[in-house]
Motif scaffolding. Structure first.
Motif, PDB file in Angstrom:
ATOM      1  N   LEU A   1       0.852  -1.200   0.000  1.00  0.00           N
ATOM      2  CA  LEU A   1       0.000   0.000   0.000  1.00  0.00           C
ATOM      3  C   LEU A   1       0.884   1.245   0.000  1.00  0.00           C
ATOM      4  CD1 LEU A   1      -2.837  -0.878   2.563  1.00  0.00           C
ATOM      5  CD2 LEU A   1      -2.899  -1.057   0.079  1.00  0.00           C
ATOM      6  N   HIS A   2       1.910   1.215   0.848  1.00  0.00           N
ATOM      7  CA  HIS A   2       2.873   2.327   0.854  1.00  0.00           C
ATOM      8  C   HIS A   2       3.508   2.473  -0.525  1.00  0.00           C
ATOM      9  CE1 HIS A   2       3.204   3.784   5.003  1.00  0.00           C
ATOM     10  NE2 HIS A   2       3.016   2.548   5.411  1.00  0.00           N
TER      11      HIS A   2
ATOM     12  N   ALA B   1       1.268   4.066  -3.198  1.00  0.00           N
ATOM     13  CA  ALA B   1       1.050   5.503  -3.001  1.00  0.00           C
ATOM     14  C   ALA B   1       2.313   6.297  -3.340  1.00  0.00           C
ATOM     15  CB  ALA B   1       0.611   5.773  -1.576  1.00  0.00           C
ATOM     16  N   LEU B   2       3.464   5.804  -2.856  1.00  0.00           N
ATOM     17  CA  LEU B   2       4.719   6.525  -3.124  1.00  0.00           C
ATOM     18  C   LEU B   2       5.089   6.489  -4.606  1.00  0.00           C
ATOM     19  CD1 LEU B   2       6.587   5.546   0.097  1.00  0.00           C
ATOM     20  CD2 LEU B   2       6.612   7.858  -0.830  1.00  0.00           C
ATOM     21  N   ALA B   3       4.675   5.423  -5.287  1.00  0.00           N
ATOM     22  CA  ALA B   3       4.930   5.331  -6.731  1.00  0.00           C
ATOM     23  C   ALA B   3       3.906   6.146  -7.517  1.00  0.00           C
ATOM     24  CB  ALA B   3       4.901   3.867  -7.175  1.00  0.00           C
ATOM     25  N   ARG B   4       2.948   6.738  -6.792  1.00  0.00           N
ATOM     26  CA  ARG B   4       1.934   7.632  -7.371  1.00  0.00           C
ATOM     27  C   ARG B   4       1.072   6.924  -8.419  1.00  0.00           C
ATOM     28  NH1 ARG B   4       3.126  12.732  -5.599  1.00  0.00           N
ATOM     29  NH2 ARG B   4       0.914  12.950  -5.957  1.00  0.00           N
TER      30      ARG B   4
ATOM     31  N   THR C   1      -0.571   5.367   4.921  1.00  0.00           N
ATOM     32  CA  THR C   1       0.047   4.782   3.719  1.00  0.00           C
ATOM     33  C   THR C   1       0.019   5.727   2.522  1.00  0.00           C
ATOM     34  OG1 THR C   1      -2.063   3.763   3.146  1.00  0.00           O
ATOM     35  CG2 THR C   1      -0.481   2.375   4.326  1.00  0.00           C
ATOM     36  N   GLY C   2      -0.713   6.818   2.623  1.00  0.00           N
ATOM     37  CA  GLY C   2      -0.795   7.752   1.497  1.00  0.00           C
ATOM     38  C   GLY C   2      -2.012   7.544   0.618  1.00  0.00           C
ATOM     39  N   TRP C   3      -2.838   6.553   0.947  1.00  0.00           N
ATOM     40  CA  TRP C   3      -4.062   6.311   0.173  1.00  0.00           C
ATOM     41  C   TRP C   3      -5.149   7.295   0.586  1.00  0.00           C
ATOM     42  CZ3 TRP C   3      -5.735   1.747  -2.861  1.00  0.00           C
ATOM     43  CH2 TRP C   3      -4.652   0.956  -3.276  1.00  0.00           C
TER      44      TRP C   3
ATOM     45  N   PRO D   1      -3.503   6.598  -4.940  1.00  0.00           N
ATOM     46  CA  PRO D   1      -4.493   5.523  -4.962  1.00  0.00           C
ATOM     47  C   PRO D   1      -5.654   5.826  -4.015  1.00  0.00           C
ATOM     48  CG  PRO D   1      -2.538   4.858  -3.727  1.00  0.00           C
ATOM     49  CD  PRO D   1      -2.240   6.211  -4.290  1.00  0.00           C
ATOM     50  N   VAL D   2      -6.797   5.230  -4.327  1.00  0.00           N
ATOM     51  CA  VAL D   2      -8.008   5.495  -3.541  1.00  0.00           C
ATOM     52  C   VAL D   2      -8.573   4.191  -2.981  1.00  0.00           C
ATOM     53  CG1 VAL D   2     -10.371   6.405  -3.572  1.00  0.00           C
ATOM     54  CG2 VAL D   2      -8.598   7.526  -4.922  1.00  0.00           C
TER      55      VAL D   2
END
Lengths: 191, 385
Positions: free
Chosen positions: B91-92, B95-98, B129-131, B161-162
């Motif tokens: 998940l991280h 998100a980090l890979a956009r 996680t950036g989601w 990501p959503v």
């Protein structure tokens, strides 16, 4: 019962008898008949074939915001009379509530007919008559739905028969439609 | 437009397929199972023309999503509870890979003790996680949010990501009527995904390479900026949807009867729908209570919540617990108000492990707060502990 009010129904049956399908077919018919808010759901959890199970349905003239269980049903539908000895099917039933039972008995044969509206129909007999069997077991959910318009004026037999036909195409659908018709004609009530 | 009566999972499957993803990798887990079964069935009927990949675990499912999305195609998956937790590392990464992956998570309690019923600790524990995280309260909202999520995630100002969360069984297995637009209408709303970059053998680029400290921080700040952009885009997309389809479930929050409210209840997911019944009853009794249903936990709607905190005292229901602290929403609501509002904030933990939270309990929670009898962070209706 007014055309807008919330109606809550609990189906009692045994795993594999199609209580959840009955609840789904019922609300699909109710939507056709103009009840804008409908909801059908199973008892949340694991179910075993033959064990007592419950399914739930809500219909309303408006969108339904309720997401909780049904604790005080307006109507209880018993698909299998034999569970009445082990499950308190009357639990929470409203004072003016109605119970519809698949049985060969008459409404007056039940003690609680003095207190509640009772409707009875031999759905098992109707299923056997039309040879509606799955794995040798009579299917009672479609016949018993045919009796519902007699106890609740918010859904019509026509819509129930339409949703049955839409779910099971061809001959299978037709015999289920006939079974629903028989139940509609044969149901007995004490009110 | 047609009306389909079906469970939250089958509705999510319908929405996902109508968004035309090219790849759906998935691993089944209760109560998400019927979601991926639904998509598999659309493979059989020919309505889903993408690639459906049966993977060997949820970690692999997210890895496959990452690979597919990095190759430049629209990607969808679904999971629940322990499945989501197994994905955590990836998940991280996503998100980090956009990568604009869209995923449904059916909120299910984390074990042991083994429990398949709803609570929100699974997704709340993926908070950082950036989601982007949505919480839905009806099957219609699930359908509409899945479609809107692709538009949001794929916007160049967002590229995050959503995760669309909805409660186990209460939504995943409950049939409700849902308006389904025509495929053409969805296609017009959701234009074809055009990736800004992709893995391409003819035009090789390095992906996820080592990055030195000074530059890494820029990546994080860019994610934060993009999340702020999402805050502006979520209402814009909701407005566009309303204009086309006539349906609206709120922006970052959905306000219900907040006009003139002296107390505002905050809740997420299915409790947010049930609360409307409680609010109607409390209003009938003359109590000035409104509801703010929090739809996005990330990005967190702190500006809107501060506005509410300037108007009213706040009552927060959490279907999660950050052990050692308190309910996650309760903490974040207080942080949003810090030093800027004198509002009292009452926190309640309710409905963990799938315990039912009927409107009668929600009314009691509100009354206890209004009567000044609520503790700082109270476990509602818990006996014997």
């Amino acid at each position: 019962m007014s055309s807008q009010e919330l109606v809550e129904i609990v189906f009692h049956g045994r795993g594999g008898q199609g209580s959840v399908t009955a609840a789904n077919l019922f609300v699909t018919a109710a939507l056709k008949d103009g009840n804008k808010g409908v909801q059908a759901f199973p008892f949340f959890g694991a179910e075993r074939r033959g064990a007592p199970v419950r399914a739930f349905a809500r219909i309303s003239g408006d969108e339904i915001h309720l997401r909780s269980e049904i604790y005080t049903p307006d109507i209880v539908i018993v698909l299998d009379e034999s569970i009445m000895g082990i499950v308190d099917v009357l639990k929470g039933l409203r004072k003016d509530g109605t119970i519809l039972i698949n049985t060969t008995k008459k409404p007056e044969d039940f003690d609680f007919s003095k207190k509640y509206n009772v409707a009875t129909v031999d759905a098992t007999g109707i299923a056997l008559k039309h040879d509606i069997l799955v794995g040798g077991i009579p299917v009672v959910n479609t016949p018993i739905l045919g009796a519902v318009p007699k106890i609740l004026n918010r859904v019509t037999l026509k819509s129930i028969q339409t949703v049955i036909k839409n779910k099971w195409k061809g001959e299978g659908g037709e015999i289920n439609v006939k079974a629903a018709q028989d139940a509609y004609e044969e149901v007995e009530v004490n009110f | 437009m047609t009306i389909m009566i079906d469970t939250g999972n089958y509705i999510a499957a319908k929405a996902a397929v109508m968004a035309r993803p090219a790849v759906v990798p998935a691993y089944p887990i209760t109560p998400q199972t019927t979601l991926v079964e639904g998509i598999a069935n659309y493979v059989k009927t020919g309505e889903f023309k993408g690639e459906y990949i049966c993977v060997e675990s949820e970690h692999s499912a997210m890895c496959a999503c990452i690979g597919a999305s990095a190759a430049g195609v629209r990607t969808f998956t679904g999971t629940s509870s322990h499945g989501l937790l197994l994905m955590h590392e990836m998940l991280h990464w996503a998100a980090l890979a956009r990568l604009p992956i869209v995923m449904c998570n059916i909120n299910r309690t984390v074990g042991p003790g083994w429990n398949i019923w709803p609570d929100e600790n699974d997704s709340i524990s993926q908070r950082d996680t950036g989601w982007i995280q949505f919480y839905c309260s009806s099957n219609q909202e699930i359908f509409d949010t899945v479609i809107q999520a692709f538009k949001l995630a794929e916007n160049e100002k967002v590229l995050l990501p959503v995760m669309i969360n909805y409660n186990a069984f209460i939504l995943s297995h409950t049939s409700m009527p849902v308006e389904i637009p025509k495929q053409k209408e969805i296609d017009d709303f959701l234009s074809k995904y055009k990736p800004r970059w992709k893995l391409d053998v003819d035009n090789p680029i390095t992906f996820g390479n080592i990055i030195l400290p000074a530059d890494y921080e820029k990546i994080r700040k860019d994610m934060q900026n993009s999340s702020e952009n999402a805050k502006k885009l979520i209402p814009e997309i909701a407005k566009e949807w309303k204009k086309i389809f006539g349906r609206y479930h709120g922006d970052l929050i959905e306000k219900y009867r907040c006009d003139g409210a002296e107390y505002i209840l905050l809740a997420m997911g299915a409790i947010g729908a049930e609360s409307k019944v409680a609010i109607d009853n409390l209003r009938k009794e003359g109590l000035k209570v409104g509801l703010a249903r929090v739809r996005t936990f990330r990005p967190f709607p702190k500006e809107e919540i501060l506005k509410l905190g300037k108007q009213a005292d706040l009552i927060v229901i959490d279907r999660n617990i950050s052990v050692g602290s308190e309910g996650a929403l309760f903490s974040e609501v207080k942080a949003a108000l810090y030093d800027k509002s004198d509002a009292k904030v009452y926190g309640f933990i309710a409905g963990l492990g799938g315990k039912d939270v009927p409107y009668t309990d929600i009314e009691k929670i509100c009354k206890k707060s209004i009567n000044g009898k609520a503790k700082d962070c109270e476990w509602y209706n818990l006996e014997g502990v």
